[in-house]
Design an enzyme around this catalytic site. Structure first.
Site, mmCIF file in Angstrom:
data_model
loop_
_atom_site.group_PDB
_atom_site.id
_atom_site.type_symbol
_atom_site.label_atom_id
_atom_site.label_comp_id
_atom_site.label_asym_id
_atom_site.label_seq_id
_atom_site.Cartn_x
_atom_site.Cartn_y
_atom_site.Cartn_z
ATOM 1 N N HIS A 196 0.825 -1.208 0.000
ATOM 2 C CA HIS A 196 0.000 0.000 0.000
ATOM 3 C C HIS A 196 0.860 1.259 0.000
ATOM 4 O O HIS A 196 0.372 2.347 -0.300
ATOM 5 C CB HIS A 196 -1.000 -0.001 1.158
ATOM 6 N N ASP A 223 0.042 -7.565 0.549
ATOM 7 C CA ASP A 223 0.464 -6.203 0.894
ATOM 8 C C ASP A 223 1.986 -6.145 0.812
ATOM 9 O O ASP A 223 2.670 -5.998 1.819
ATOM 10 C CB ASP A 223 -0.028 -5.787 2.275
ATOM 11 N N GLY A 297 3.448 5.818 9.420
ATOM 12 C CA GLY A 297 4.866 5.932 9.107
ATOM 13 C C GLY A 297 5.624 4.647 9.352
ATOM 14 O O GLY A 297 6.713 4.449 8.822
ATOM 15 N N SER A 299 4.443 1.763 8.400
ATOM 16 C CA SER A 299 4.047 0.830 7.345
ATOM 17 C C SER A 299 5.252 0.249 6.620
ATOM 18 O O SER A 299 6.172 0.982 6.228
ATOM 19 C CB SER A 299 3.159 1.535 6.321
ATOM 20 N N SER A 314 1.323 -3.841 7.826
ATOM 21 C CA SER A 314 0.261 -3.295 6.982
ATOM 22 C C SER A 314 -0.451 -2.135 7.672
ATOM 23 O O SER A 314 -0.671 -1.085 7.078
ATOM 24 C CB SER A 314 -0.760 -4.386 6.628
#
Length: 338
Positions: A196, A223, A297, A299, A314
């Site tokens: 993402h 993801d 942040g 992720s 995720s």
């Protein structure tokens, strides 16, 4: 740089009886790395025993580092205990729980909900967030009710969100995420993060890396995001210095650590596996839930257990952080750890 072949965490063979006894004696005083190695040994041995039980296999989980084998009948209990493992007699086999979870997967278009397998309680845990619409709440509740006590519904406050803002790590000058793992593909150095994040496009930079191009970007469903590493340095290690030498499957009850550019380091426990999480961007499959605290942040940042890489972040909420399994990412893209 010499690449290390990707493999599921291997361990030295121990008798299960000696292993579980050692766990009881040493877990409290063990260093984090030693504790990680004991968990890995417990999981490997317990899975071997559980797999031998056939239809009576209820799955395994970790309880303070010690493996527990779920069984559905007395014969399986005797066999697992003879191998030196603690057992728990449960109603549902792991196959039955997987079927129940797959039944929930047929429920589509229900953002702000999630479900996965919790072997510790022998149930599929179904989470419904306040942010879900009433129609979604009713739809998911009705589907879970059809599973009887094979499922439990948890009402969660707040909202599920993918973490893709504020922080500092890798950026395309529009959004900021965290690097998960340094990897190689065909000998070429690359960087693994969340899909993402890479879905946002652009070229990426961070640390001493600049001009990183997107090679792969998969979200929703998976993801995973893969970036080139045209310059810069970096071995297969967390920025704390912890080396990552292998990828391993997550186990319920496993103590894990995480790293991210907003919240930094931290630890937690794996609470569910093979979870389908219905973010607003779409459903993410095969996630594992943890009690680790993360934020925007973070992720793409790594989850790990000692030298074992577990997954990339995720998103989540105030109670649960979800990671996509590293083993699936490496297999999907044909990667090796750097």
């Amino acid at each position: 740089m010499t690449s290390r072949k990707t493999l599921l965490a291997g361990v030295t063979a121990f008798s299960a009886a000696a292993l579980t006894a050692g766990m009881c004696i040493n877990a409290a005083s063990a260093s984090p790395l030693a504790f990680s190695q004991m968990q890995a040994q417990a999981v490997t041995q317990a899975n071997q025993v559980a797999d031998s039980l056939g239809a009576a296999n209820g799955g395994i989980y970790l309880d303070r580092g010690k493996a527990v084998v779920n069984v559905t009948d007395a014969a399986a209990q005797q066999k697992a205990e003879a191998a030196g493992f603690a057992t728990k007699t449960v109603k549902y086999s792991f196959a039955a729980l997987t079927n129940a979870k797959n039944t929930m997967d047929s429920v589509k278009n229900v953002p702000q909900t999630a479900w996965g397998i919790d072997t510790k309680t022998n149930q599929v845990v179904v989470k419904i967030y306040d942010a879900a619409s009433q129609a979604t709440k009713d739809k998911v509740t009705a589907a879970a009710a059809k599973l009887g006590d094979a499922a439990r519904v948890e009402q969660r406050t707040g909202k599920l969100s993918t973490y893709i803002a504020d922080g500092d790590s890798i950026t395309n000058d529009q959004v900021i995420c965290s690097l998960g793992f340094n990897v190689t593909k065909g000998g070429e150095p690359m960087m693994l993060t969340a899909g993402h994040c890479t879905n946002e496009g652009g070229t990426w930079s961070g640390g001493d890396v600049s001009g990183a191009e997107i090679v792969e970007s998969d979200c929703p469903g998976a993801d995973s995001g893969l970036l080139t590493r045209p310059n810069g340095t970096g071995e297969g290690a967390i920025n704390t210095g912890q080396a990552i030498t292998s990828a391993a499957e997550p186990t319920v009850g496993e103590q894990m650590e995480k790293q991210g550019q907003t919240t930094g380091g931290g630890s937690g426990e794996i609470t569910s596996v093979d979870e389908s999480v219905n973010f607003d961007v779409g459903v993410l499959n095969h996630e594992f839930g943890t009690t680790a605290k993360t934020d925007h942040g973070d992720s793409g940042g790594p989850a790990f257990d000692g030298e074992k890489g577990l997954g990339t972040l995720s998103g989540g909420d105030t109670q649960t952080s979800y990671f996509y399994p590293l083993t699936l990412e490496l297999e999907s893209y044909g990667l090796e750890l750097a």
